[in-house]
Structure formats: structure tokens, C-alpha cells
Design a protein around this motif. Structure first.
Motif, PDB file in Angstrom:
ATOM      1  N   ASP A   1      57.306 -17.926   9.416  1.00 40.60           N
ATOM      2  CA  ASP A   1      56.511 -17.169   8.442  1.00 40.60           C
ATOM      3  C   ASP A   1      55.266 -16.581   9.096  1.00 40.60           C
ATOM      4  O   ASP A   1      54.871 -15.447   8.796  1.00 40.60           O
ATOM      5  CB  ASP A   1      56.100 -18.062   7.269  1.00 40.60           C
ATOM      6  CG  ASP A   1      57.284 -18.470   6.404  1.00 40.60           C
ATOM      7  OD1 ASP A   1      58.365 -17.854   6.540  1.00 40.60           O
ATOM      8  OD2 ASP A   1      57.129 -19.415   5.605  1.00 40.60           O
ATOM      9  N   PHE A   2      54.661 -17.344   9.991  1.00 39.04           N
ATOM     10  CA  PHE A   2      53.453 -16.861  10.660  1.00 39.04           C
ATOM     11  C   PHE A   2      53.764 -15.593  11.454  1.00 39.04           C
ATOM     12  O   PHE A   2      53.084 -14.567  11.314  1.00 39.04           O
ATOM     13  CB  PHE A   2      52.893 -17.941  11.580  1.00 39.04           C
ATOM     14  CG  PHE A   2      51.710 -17.494  12.393  1.00 39.04           C
ATOM     15  CD1 PHE A   2      50.426 -17.587  11.884  1.00 39.04           C
ATOM     16  CD2 PHE A   2      51.886 -16.959  13.664  1.00 39.04           C
ATOM     17  CE1 PHE A   2      49.337 -17.158  12.618  1.00 39.04           C
ATOM     18  CE2 PHE A   2      50.805 -16.534  14.412  1.00 39.04           C
ATOM     19  CZ  PHE A   2      49.524 -16.635  13.888  1.00 39.04           C
ATOM     20  N   PHE A   3      54.780 -15.642  12.308  1.00 38.38           N
ATOM     21  CA  PHE A   3      55.052 -14.496  13.171  1.00 38.38           C
ATOM     22  C   PHE A   3      55.692 -13.335  12.414  1.00 38.38           C
ATOM     23  O   PHE A   3      55.532 -12.177  12.817  1.00 38.38           O
ATOM     24  CB  PHE A   3      55.937 -14.926  14.344  1.00 38.38           C
ATOM     25  CG  PHE A   3      55.188 -15.700  15.384  1.00 38.38           C
ATOM     26  CD1 PHE A   3      54.343 -15.056  16.272  1.00 38.38           C
ATOM     27  CD2 PHE A   3      55.301 -17.082  15.461  1.00 38.38           C
ATOM     28  CE1 PHE A   3      53.634 -15.762  17.231  1.00 38.38           C
ATOM     29  CE2 PHE A   3      54.600 -17.800  16.425  1.00 38.38           C
ATOM     30  CZ  PHE A   3      53.759 -17.138  17.310  1.00 38.38           C
ATOM     31  N   ASN A   4      56.369 -13.606  11.322  1.00 36.19           N
ATOM     32  CA  ASN A   4      56.935 -12.518  10.521  1.00 36.19           C
ATOM     33  C   ASN A   4      55.845 -11.684   9.857  1.00 36.19           C
ATOM     34  O   ASN A   4      56.040 -10.486   9.597  1.00 36.19           O
ATOM     35  CB  ASN A   4      57.884 -13.073   9.456  1.00 36.19           C
ATOM     36  CG  ASN A   4      59.243 -13.427  10.026  1.00 36.19           C
ATOM     37  OD1 ASN A   4      59.714 -12.794  10.965  1.00 36.19           O
ATOM     38  ND2 ASN A   4      59.891 -14.442   9.455  1.00 36.19           N
ATOM     39  N   GLY A   5      54.688 -12.282   9.599  1.00 36.22           N
ATOM     40  CA  GLY A   5      53.630 -11.541   8.912  1.00 36.22           C
ATOM     41  C   GLY A   5      52.400 -11.252   9.745  1.00 36.22           C
ATOM     42  O   GLY A   5      51.503 -10.526   9.304  1.00 36.22           O
ATOM     43  N   ARG A   6      52.344 -11.743  10.967  1.00 40.62           N
ATOM     44  CA  ARG A   6      51.095 -11.695  11.728  1.00 40.62           C
ATOM     45  C   ARG A   6      50.744 -10.294  12.220  1.00 40.62           C
ATOM     46  O   ARG A   6      49.564  -9.923  12.220  1.00 40.62           O
ATOM     47  CB  ARG A   6      51.199 -12.644  12.925  1.00 40.62           C
ATOM     48  CG  ARG A   6      49.918 -12.769  13.737  1.00 40.62           C
ATOM     49  CD  ARG A   6      48.750 -13.311  12.919  1.00 40.62           C
ATOM     50  NE  ARG A   6      47.595 -13.611  13.763  1.00 40.62           N
ATOM     51  CZ  ARG A   6      46.392 -13.925  13.294  1.00 40.62           C
ATOM     52  NH1 ARG A   6      46.176 -13.974  11.975  1.00 40.62           N
ATOM     53  NH2 ARG A   6      45.393 -14.196  14.125  1.00 40.62           N
ATOM     54  N   LEU A   7      51.703  -9.481  12.626  1.00 44.50           N
ATOM     55  CA  LEU A   7      51.383  -8.165  13.181  1.00 44.50           C
ATOM     56  C   LEU A   7      50.670  -7.290  12.159  1.00 44.50           C
ATOM     57  O   LEU A   7      49.668  -6.632  12.477  1.00 44.50           O
ATOM     58  CB  LEU A   7      52.658  -7.482  13.673  1.00 44.50           C
ATOM     59  CG  LEU A   7      52.462  -6.127  14.368  1.00 44.50           C
ATOM     60  CD1 LEU A   7      51.528  -6.263  15.562  1.00 44.50           C
ATOM     61  CD2 LEU A   7      53.805  -5.542  14.792  1.00 44.50           C
ATOM     62  N   GLU A   8      51.137  -7.273  10.946  1.00 43.29           N
ATOM     63  CA  GLU A   8      50.499  -6.479   9.896  1.00 43.29           C
ATOM     64  C   GLU A   8      49.068  -6.950   9.645  1.00 43.29           C
ATOM     65  O   GLU A   8      48.146  -6.138   9.487  1.00 43.29           O
ATOM     66  CB  GLU A   8      51.316  -6.555   8.613  1.00 43.29           C
ATOM     67  CG  GLU A   8      50.757  -5.726   7.469  1.00 43.29           C
ATOM     68  CD  GLU A   8      51.599  -5.818   6.218  1.00 43.29           C
ATOM     69  OE1 GLU A   8      51.179  -5.255   5.176  1.00 43.29           O
ATOM     70  OE2 GLU A   8      52.665  -6.452   6.255  1.00 43.29           O
ATOM     71  N   ILE A   9      48.872  -8.249   9.619  1.00 46.39           N
ATOM     72  CA  ILE A   9      47.531  -8.807   9.421  1.00 46.39           C
ATOM     73  C   ILE A   9      46.623  -8.433  10.592  1.00 46.39           C
ATOM     74  O   ILE A   9      45.463  -8.056  10.405  1.00 46.39           O
ATOM     75  CB  ILE A   9      47.602 -10.334   9.259  1.00 46.39           C
ATOM     76  CG1 ILE A   9      48.395 -10.724   8.013  1.00 46.39           C
ATOM     77  CG2 ILE A   9      46.201 -10.944   9.242  1.00 46.39           C
ATOM     78  CD1 ILE A   9      47.757 -10.280   6.709  1.00 46.39           C
ATOM     79  N   MET A  10      47.147  -8.513  11.804  1.00 46.35           N
ATOM     80  CA  MET A  10      46.335  -8.225  12.981  1.00 46.35           C
ATOM     81  C   MET A  10      45.891  -6.769  13.013  1.00 46.35           C
ATOM     82  O   MET A  10      44.783  -6.457  13.480  1.00 46.35           O
ATOM     83  CB  MET A  10      47.103  -8.557  14.260  1.00 46.35           C
ATOM     84  CG  MET A  10      47.103 -10.023  14.653  1.00 46.35           C
ATOM     85  SD  MET A  10      45.472 -10.823  14.747  1.00 46.35           S
ATOM     86  CE  MET A  10      44.544  -9.684  15.754  1.00 46.35           C
ATOM     87  N   GLU A  11      46.707  -5.866  12.562  1.00 42.78           N
ATOM     88  CA  GLU A  11      46.313  -4.455  12.525  1.00 42.78           C
ATOM     89  C   GLU A  11      45.067  -4.270  11.655  1.00 42.78           C
ATOM     90  O   GLU A  11      44.146  -3.514  12.016  1.00 42.78           O
ATOM     91  CB  GLU A  11      47.468  -3.600  12.011  1.00 42.78           C
ATOM     92  CG  GLU A  11      48.627  -3.493  12.992  1.00 42.78           C
ATOM     93  CD  GLU A  11      49.824  -2.782  12.408  1.00 42.78           C
ATOM     94  OE1 GLU A  11      49.877  -2.642  11.153  1.00 42.78           O
ATOM     95  OE2 GLU A  11      50.722  -2.382  13.177  1.00 42.78           O
ATOM     96  N   LYS A  12      45.007  -4.963  10.543  1.00 47.34           N
ATOM     97  CA  LYS A  12      43.836  -4.880   9.664  1.00 47.34           C
ATOM     98  C   LYS A  12      42.609  -5.512  10.328  1.00 47.34           C
ATOM     99  O   LYS A  12      41.497  -4.986  10.233  1.00 47.34           O
ATOM    100  CB  LYS A  12      44.143  -5.576   8.342  1.00 47.34           C
ATOM    101  CG  LYS A  12      45.259  -4.920   7.539  1.00 47.34           C
ATOM    102  CD  LYS A  12      45.554  -5.709   6.263  1.00 47.34           C
ATOM    103  CE  LYS A  12      46.694  -5.065   5.488  1.00 47.34           C
ATOM    104  NZ  LYS A  12      47.046  -5.842   4.259  1.00 47.34           N
ATOM    105  N   ILE A  13      42.813  -6.653  10.975  1.00 45.90           N
ATOM    106  CA  ILE A  13      41.700  -7.344  11.634  1.00 45.90           C
ATOM    107  C   ILE A  13      41.137  -6.487  12.765  1.00 45.90           C
ATOM    108  O   ILE A  13      39.909  -6.354  12.917  1.00 45.90           O
ATOM    109  CB  ILE A  13      42.163  -8.717  12.171  1.00 45.90           C
ATOM    110  CG1 ILE A  13      42.473  -9.662  11.005  1.00 45.90           C
ATOM    111  CG2 ILE A  13      41.106  -9.326  13.092  1.00 45.90           C
ATOM    112  CD1 ILE A  13      43.109 -10.979  11.427  1.00 45.90           C
ATOM    113  N   LEU A  14      41.995  -5.860  13.541  1.00 49.53           N
ATOM    114  CA  LEU A  14      41.540  -5.020  14.646  1.00 49.53           C
ATOM    115  C   LEU A  14      40.778  -3.802  14.134  1.00 49.53           C
ATOM    116  O   LEU A  14      39.785  -3.370  14.752  1.00 49.53           O
ATOM    117  CB  LEU A  14      42.733  -4.576  15.495  1.00 49.53           C
ATOM    118  CG  LEU A  14      43.472  -5.682  16.244  1.00 49.53           C
ATOM    119  CD1 LEU A  14      44.687  -5.106  16.993  1.00 49.53           C
ATOM    120  CD2 LEU A  14      42.558  -6.405  17.222  1.00 49.53           C
TER     121      LEU A  14
END
Length: 561
Positions: free
Chosen positions: A541-554
């Protein structure tokens, strides 16, 4: 040749020479007869060995001890045999499934657990049932002059084809004198004297003997390594120590193993465990630490990101038996020591300087200032100034740093990173070819700690890293660095640690280890393996959703390329 009777300078008379030759001929005949007689009568006993090699056997058997003496002694608990031990009288020793023997080490109440700071480990239990066991036997003999031989050791696993969870992973048997583990003063596995001396101030959270470090807390042991087919692949004497940080307090402890001349005759393990092409000086049996339910995170990140500009360890999942008792699922892995760095990066061992968690790990103390000066410069210099940023690039392999920080941030690492678990190295000399240029480079480790799970999915680890590290905070003031790091994070999330790749890796791992995990959870938690599957799903679950979250954080930190 000189000394040949027929050619002695003093043999001037023919008869004397003939007599000398005859005497020597008689001597040779007698020697041959005696040698032949010894082979015929005692040849079977000249070699000191067990009649069966260590390994896995389907059926019970009778064991013989072959020795060049009739005075042979043996033990069945890992202790060193002597004349007070069981004496072998040529009567064959029955060897069967030892699992019906009473629990010993696993029945102790002084091995500890994590305590209140880590409540999810409180359910580690003393097993209700008898744990799986192998027969460990050590033997020695005494010659006619009373001299004691070297010790031989064997581990026999009988009837394990009928047990759950065996046959798909390697197996390690560690045999050591029980006192090395449990002695009140010197045992490395128990609370012992250290706990009693500190509990007045610490209470129940006092550390035990297992927190003591250094060579004086290393104990001699025998290491045996078995393939998935149950055959012995390698064995040697070595030194063992408890390793790690706070998880030393766990019942499921990790070990460092050391090859030394004083134990096995060499300073290297004469076996290529991971197909890396070198023989290590140190190896680790890692329990999983925080990742004690899944035991996959270290291996997953290392395997999927291998080839980036930082060092990674290789892993081999195995089942560990400690003095014959099942002790769980471990990862057999490398150590970032001089041998690893020298072999991996083709630099001289004597030129290696490495620092782990702010402390000198390899190299001379007098060179530690190279680390302190580099870190202090980056933290305190104005990185918005181009000349300072160029100096940073001269001191550090920038891509190595970018890749390491990108992976750690993407994986949600926090709490003990980057303010703690950072490992970097360089050569003391500068300007050499390749990796011998004197730049600091990074080594990946401790991915079993906080992060990589569903609860860390939305965590802004760019911010936590800046909050915890003045070094990183200073670098992030440079726009070029921020943009490079942002691009690297997106590249790694989109190519190396995608949801699809991680899920495929975990799916294969889960199918492989479900059966062994049943035995592991029953042994340590008196439960089924449900939490194993839950933990792996949390990783997915972490890796399935992490890229989208990271784009916002960056985007929030002006780090998008």
C-alpha cells in the motif's frame, strides 16, 4: 644423498658398507610392515570423525565416533567436552528427532523483549510447546600422553521433512558453549549482571549483558551452513557478538560473526555466500529488527535499487538454530567493513575510512577529522554561493548522496534518519583512479526501521530530514541541489520502486516464505502468520501510493525539476 648408509664418508671397508646397507634395508622393511599393520588394524580409527556428516536425515540412525584413541568424550548441549563429559564406549549413539527434548534456551525468562517503548513486541512469548530442534554433538579424544584433541562438531536434523516450513530456505546452525550465551557474568544473550547493576536507576528498562559491545563480548562458536537440500555447504569456527541498537533487547537477537585465525585458522570465511566473488571477514545474521513481522524491507530496497550510486548489501534468507533450538527466520548479509569496500570498489583496504552514525567504523582515528571537517563545512557554509557548492561537490560524490537521500526520503524514512543511521566512506588518499579519489560516498542500510508502511504514506520526509539535519538543510538552500534531488526522487519512484515492481517482488517473497512463517509465528508469538501477510500488504500500500504523494511534497518544497 648425504646420510645414505652406502655413501657415508667413513665407510672405507667394503664389508662395513655392505653391513650398513643391510641394516638400512632391514629398517625399511620393518617400517613398511609396521605401517601396513597400522593401516590394517587401525586405519578405520586414524581419522577423527563422526560416521555421518552433518545434515538432514529422513530417518533416525545410529552414530559412531571414529578416533585414533579409545578415550573419547562427547556432549549434546553445545558445551566443550572433556573428561567429565559423556564417554564414548564404542556403543553407537542413537540420533533421532531432537524436538521432543525439553526446551532450554527458549524456556528462559531473562532474554527480554522490547518493553513499553515498543509495545507491539510485548507479545513475544516463551513457547508453550516444544520447539523444533536438531541434535548437536561435540566430541574430543585424549591420546596416550593425556593430550586433548581438537573438537569436532555436527548438527543432525532428523524427520524435518514432516515439519512445516523447511526445505525452501538455507539453514544455519550455531553451536557454542551455553555459558557463552547465558552465564550471569559473561553470557552475551541474557540480562545478567549488567541488568542487576543498572536496574535500580533504570527499572525494568535496564539494559542487560546483551548491550555490551567490543571484542571482550565476543564468544567462540561453530557456524554451519546448509543448503535447501539439507546438505552441509560450509562450516567453520568463528566469533559471535550480539549486534544492533535498541533491538538487542529483543528475544530475537541479531548476530555479527567474525572469522579469525585464532578460531578457524583464517581471517576470512572461505565461502562466497552471495555470489559476490569475495570471501568476507564479517557476516551478519539479522533478525529483521523493526521489520520482525515481514523481514523483507532491507532486502527489497537493496535488491530493487542495486545499481544506484550507493553501496548495497546482499541477503540470503535462512532459518537459524541456536545450540540446536529453532531461533527463527534471519537474513544472512554482508557487513560494510574494509573487505566489503575494498572488494566492491577496488580500493586498498588500508586506504579505507568509513563512518557510521557519526562514529569511526573503519580506519585510523587520526583521519576522523576528514569526516568532521567535511560535514562541518557543508552544514555551516552558505550553499547558495557557487564556490561553496563546488567545494561540496569536491568533497562528496554528489550522485551517491542524491541517490541515497532520494531513496530514504521516498521510502518515508524518519525518526532515526538522517540524524542517526548514515554510513559513508572514502579513501584517505585523494586524486587516485576511480573510487580512490578521496570523495565521500554512501552505503544503504537500516531500511527495516520507520517508513515503508501504510502509516507513513503521506509523511513529508523532506521536511523531517531538514528538521533533523543541519547538513541536509544547508544543501537544500541551493536551488540546483533541490532540483536535482527532486528529479532523482521522481526517477527512483517511477523506475526502481514502482508499485508494480514492489508488489511483484513481495508477491514472490510471500509465496516463498508463508510456510516458514507459520513456524516462526507459532514459536515466538503463539499465533498464526496473519501479521506476516498484513505487514506485507502495508508495504504494498505504501509503494502503490507513494509516488503521487511525493509529487505534492516536492512541489511544496520547490523541488520539482
Amino acid at each position: 644423498p648425504a646420510g645414505w648408509p652406502g655413501r657415508q664418508p667413513g665407510c672405507r671397508k667394503r664389508n662395513a658398507c655392505k653391513m650398513a646397507r643391510k641394516r638400512f634395508a632391514v629398517f625399511l622393511v620393518l617400517l613398511s610392515v609396521l605401517t601396513l599393520t597400522g593401516v590394517l588394524l587401525y586405519g578405520h580409527a586414524v581419522r577423527f570423525a563422526f560416521s555421518r556428516p552433518s545434515g538432514f536425515y529422513d530417518e533416525p540412525f545410529l552414530l559412531e565416533i571414529q578416533a585414533p584413541s579409545r578415550e573419547v568424550y562427547y556432549t549434546l548441549d553445545g558445551s566443550e567436552p572433556d573428561r567429565t563429559s559423556l564417554q564414548y564406549t564404542k556403543k553407537k549413539i542413537p540420533v533421532g528427532d531432537a524436538s521432543e527434548n525439553e526446551n532450554t534456551l527458549s524456556a528462559r525468562e531473562d532474554l527480554d523483549s522490547y518493553g513499553q517503548d515498543h509495545p507491539e513486541m510485548i507479545d513475544t512469548q516463551i513457547p508453550e510447546e516444544k520447539v523444533d530442534k536438531c541434535t548437536v554433538i561435540k566430541a574430543v579424544y585424549y591420546d596416550a600422553a593425556g593430550n586433548k584433541s581438537e573438537t569436532i562438531c555436527a548438527s543432525y536434523f532428523v524427520g524435518f521433512q514432516h515439519k512445516t516450513g523447511y526445505g525452501t530456505t538455507k539453514v544455519v546452525s550455531i553451536v557454542t558453549d551455553p555459558e557463552n550465551l547465558t552465564d550471569y557474568d559473561t553470557g552475551i544473550f541474557v540480562r545478567g549482571r549488567t541488568y542487576d547493576e543498572l536496574k535500580e536507576g533504570w527499572g525494568d528498562q535496564a539494559p542487560g549483558n546483551y548491550y555490551n559491545k567490543g571484542r571482550e563480548w565476543e564468544r567462540e562458536a561453530i557456524f554451519q551452513y546448509f543448503g535447501t537440500d539439507g546438505k552441509l555447504l560450509y562450516e567453520t569456527d568463528c566469533g559471535i557478538r550480539i549486534m544492533g541498537g535498541w533491538h538487542r533487547k529483543a528475544v530475537i537477537k541479531s548476530f555479527n560473526l567474525y572469522a579469525r585465525e585464532e578460531y578457524g585458522g583464517a581471517n576470512e570465511f572461505d565461502y562466497d555466500f552471495w555470489g559476490t566473488g569475495y570471501d568476507p571477514h564479517k557476516i551478519t545474521l539479522h533478525s529483521g529488527s523493526n521489520d520482525y513481522y515481514g523481514k523483507v524491507q532491507n532486502m527489497l530496497v537493496s535488491d530493487l535499487t542495486r545499481g544506484l550510486s550507493y553501496g548495497t548489501m546482499h541477503y540470503e534468507v535462512c532459518l537459524v538454530f541456536l545450540n540446536g533450538e529453532y531461533w527463527g527466520i534471519y537474513n544472512l548479509t554482508e557487513k560494510y567493513d574494509k573487505t566489503y569496500i575494498s572488494e566492491t570498489y577496488h580500493v586498498k583496504k588500508r586506504d579505507v575510512l568509513s563512518v557510521k552514525a557519526g562514529k569511526l567504523e573503519n580506519g585510523e582515528e587520526e583521519n576522523f577529522n576528514l569526516y568532521e571537517d567535511a560535514m562541518e563545512f557543508v552544514e555551516n557554509a552558505d550553499m547558495t554561493q557557487e564556490e561553496n557548492y563546488r567545494r561540496f561537490q569536491e568533497l562528496f560524490d554528489e550522485q551517491s548522496l542524491l541517490d541515497l537521500y532520494a531513496v530514504e526520503i521516498y521510502c518515508g524514512r524518519n525518526y532515526d534518519w538522517p540524524n542517526g543511521n548514515i554510513h559513508l566512506w572514502r579513501t584517505v588518499t585523494e586524486g587516485g583512479p576511480g573510487y580512490a579519489d578521496g570523495k565521500w560516498r554512501y552505503l544503504l542500510y537500516d531500511m527495516d526501521s520507520s517508513g515503508l508502511t501504510r502509516g507513513q504514506l503521506t509523511l513529508d520526509t523532506v521536511q523531517t530530514a531538514m528538521d533533523d539535519s543541519g547538513f541536509f538543510r544547508s544543501l537544500c538552500r541551493n536551488e540546483t541541489f533541490r532540483k536535482k534531488l527532486g528529479a532523482d526522487i521522481l526517477r527512483i519512484g517511477g523506475e526502481y520502486l514502482t508499485g508494480e515492481k514492489v508488489s511483484a517482488y513481495i508477491d514472490e517473497y510471500e509465496a516463498w516464505l508463508t510456510e516458514p512463517m507459520k513456524t516462526y509465528f507459532q514459536r515466538f508469538f503463539n499465533s498464526d502468520e496473519t501479521k506476516f501477510h498484513e505487514r506485507l500488504q502495508s508495504n504494498r500500500d505504501f509503494f502503490n501510493g507513494r509516488l503521487e504523494i511525493m509529487e505534492k511534497i516536492l512541489a511544496e518544497h520547490d523541488m520539482l525539476p
